[in-house]
Design a protein around this motif. Structure first.
Motif, PDB file in Angstrom:
ATOM      1  N   THR A  70      38.911  35.794  34.001  1.00 50.57           N
ATOM      2  CA  THR A  70      40.260  35.231  33.941  1.00 50.57           C
ATOM      3  C   THR A  70      41.120  35.804  35.061  1.00 50.57           C
ATOM      4  O   THR A  70      41.843  35.069  35.741  1.00 50.57           O
ATOM      5  CB  THR A  70      40.910  35.512  32.571  1.00 50.57           C
ATOM      6  N   LEU A  71      41.021  37.107  35.275  1.00 45.30           N
ATOM      7  CA  LEU A  71      41.809  37.748  36.331  1.00 45.30           C
ATOM      8  C   LEU A  71      41.446  37.222  37.714  1.00 45.30           C
ATOM      9  O   LEU A  71      42.337  36.910  38.511  1.00 45.30           O
ATOM     10  CB  LEU A  71      41.625  39.264  36.291  1.00 45.30           C
ATOM     11  N   VAL A  72      40.152  37.134  38.034  1.00 48.60           N
ATOM     12  CA  VAL A  72      39.783  36.694  39.384  1.00 48.60           C
ATOM     13  C   VAL A  72      40.018  35.194  39.565  1.00 48.60           C
ATOM     14  O   VAL A  72      40.229  34.743  40.691  1.00 48.60           O
ATOM     15  CB  VAL A  72      38.347  37.101  39.780  1.00 48.60           C
ATOM     16  N   GLU A  73      40.016  34.450  38.479  1.00 48.04           N
ATOM     17  CA  GLU A  73      40.359  33.023  38.581  1.00 48.04           C
ATOM     18  C   GLU A  73      41.827  32.871  38.953  1.00 48.04           C
ATOM     19  O   GLU A  73      42.188  32.040  39.785  1.00 48.04           O
ATOM     20  CB  GLU A  73      40.078  32.331  37.246  1.00 48.04           C
ATOM     21  N   ASP A  75      43.739  35.297  40.371  1.00 45.48           N
ATOM     22  CA  ASP A  75      44.028  36.004  41.622  1.00 45.48           C
ATOM     23  C   ASP A  75      42.710  36.339  42.311  1.00 45.48           C
ATOM     24  O   ASP A  75      42.165  37.429  42.124  1.00 45.48           O
ATOM     25  CB  ASP A  75      44.823  37.275  41.319  1.00 45.48           C
ATOM     26  N   PRO A  76      42.186  35.412  43.094  1.00 47.20           N
ATOM     27  CA  PRO A  76      40.859  35.589  43.696  1.00 47.20           C
ATOM     28  C   PRO A  76      40.738  36.793  44.627  1.00 47.20           C
ATOM     29  O   PRO A  76      39.629  37.229  44.913  1.00 47.20           O
ATOM     30  CB  PRO A  76      40.637  34.291  44.476  1.00 47.20           C
ATOM     31  N   VAL A  77      41.846  37.341  45.092  1.00 49.96           N
ATOM     32  CA  VAL A  77      41.771  38.488  46.000  1.00 49.96           C
ATOM     33  C   VAL A  77      42.062  39.812  45.290  1.00 49.96           C
ATOM     34  O   VAL A  77      42.297  40.826  45.939  1.00 49.96           O
ATOM     35  CB  VAL A  77      42.695  38.312  47.230  1.00 49.96           C
ATOM     36  N   GLU A  78      42.013  39.811  43.966  1.00 51.30           N
ATOM     37  CA  GLU A  78      42.210  41.045  43.192  1.00 51.30           C
ATOM     38  C   GLU A  78      40.952  41.903  43.328  1.00 51.30           C
ATOM     39  O   GLU A  78      39.965  41.706  42.622  1.00 51.30           O
ATOM     40  CB  GLU A  78      42.516  40.717  41.732  1.00 51.30           C
ATOM     41  N   LEU A  84      35.115  45.689  39.272  1.00 53.24           N
ATOM     42  CA  LEU A  84      34.749  45.933  37.878  1.00 53.24           C
ATOM     43  C   LEU A  84      33.894  44.798  37.317  1.00 53.24           C
ATOM     44  O   LEU A  84      32.981  45.053  36.526  1.00 53.24           O
ATOM     45  CB  LEU A  84      35.999  46.145  37.025  1.00 53.24           C
ATOM     46  N   LEU A  85      34.153  43.576  37.743  1.00 44.22           N
ATOM     47  CA  LEU A  85      33.303  42.464  37.319  1.00 44.22           C
ATOM     48  C   LEU A  85      31.874  42.685  37.817  1.00 44.22           C
ATOM     49  O   LEU A  85      30.913  42.503  37.073  1.00 44.22           O
ATOM     50  CB  LEU A  85      33.852  41.127  37.828  1.00 44.22           C
ATOM     51  N   GLY A  86      31.732  43.112  39.063  1.00 44.95           N
ATOM     52  CA  GLY A  86      30.405  43.419  39.595  1.00 44.95           C
ATOM     53  C   GLY A  86      29.715  44.507  38.792  1.00 44.95           C
ATOM     54  O   GLY A  86      28.529  44.395  38.448  1.00 44.95           O
TER      55      GLY A  86
END
Length: 115
Positions: A70-73, A75-78, A84-86
């Motif tokens: 949800t966060l990277v969707e 704000d793709p440059v976060e 952390l997703l990785g």
């Protein structure tokens, strides 16, 4: 379980309480507080990122992944959310997906040696 303690107070008080639980390494309790806070203020990234971290540290990896996506969707440059997703994907044994996120995080942070 009675959740009134976790839901009690203003958003600022609950944010502070969640931080205290997180700092004390009681990640499950922090997640309980933060999940309600994220529902209340879904547009704010800070509570969602701390919720994802609490899920990660308490081995609730699918939940962590959902919050991070949800966060990277949004704000793709976060950079940190990508990192952390990785790491979350790595812990789930999904290395190919993890590598993609980790490369993006490295590029966003300027760590071109890590590419």
């Amino acid at each position: 379980m009675d959740t009134t303690y976790y839901d009690h107070g203003t958003p600022a008080e609950r944010w502070e309480r969640a931080g205290m639980f997180f700092d004390a390494k009681d990640y499950a309790a922090a997640a309980r507080v933060l999940s309600g806070l994220v529902e209340e203020v879904p547009e704010q990234s800070g509570p969602r990122l701390l919720l994802a971290r609490a899920y990660y540290h308490s081995a609730q990896l699918r939940r962590a992944e959902a919050e991070l996506r949800t966060l990277v969707e949004r704000d793709p440059v976060e950079h940190y959310a990508r990192l952390l997703l990785g790491r979350t994907l790595e812990r789930q044994g999904r290395q190919e997906e993890a590598d993609t996120q980790l490369r993006i995080a490295a590029a966003l942070s300027g760590d071109f040696a890590g590419l």
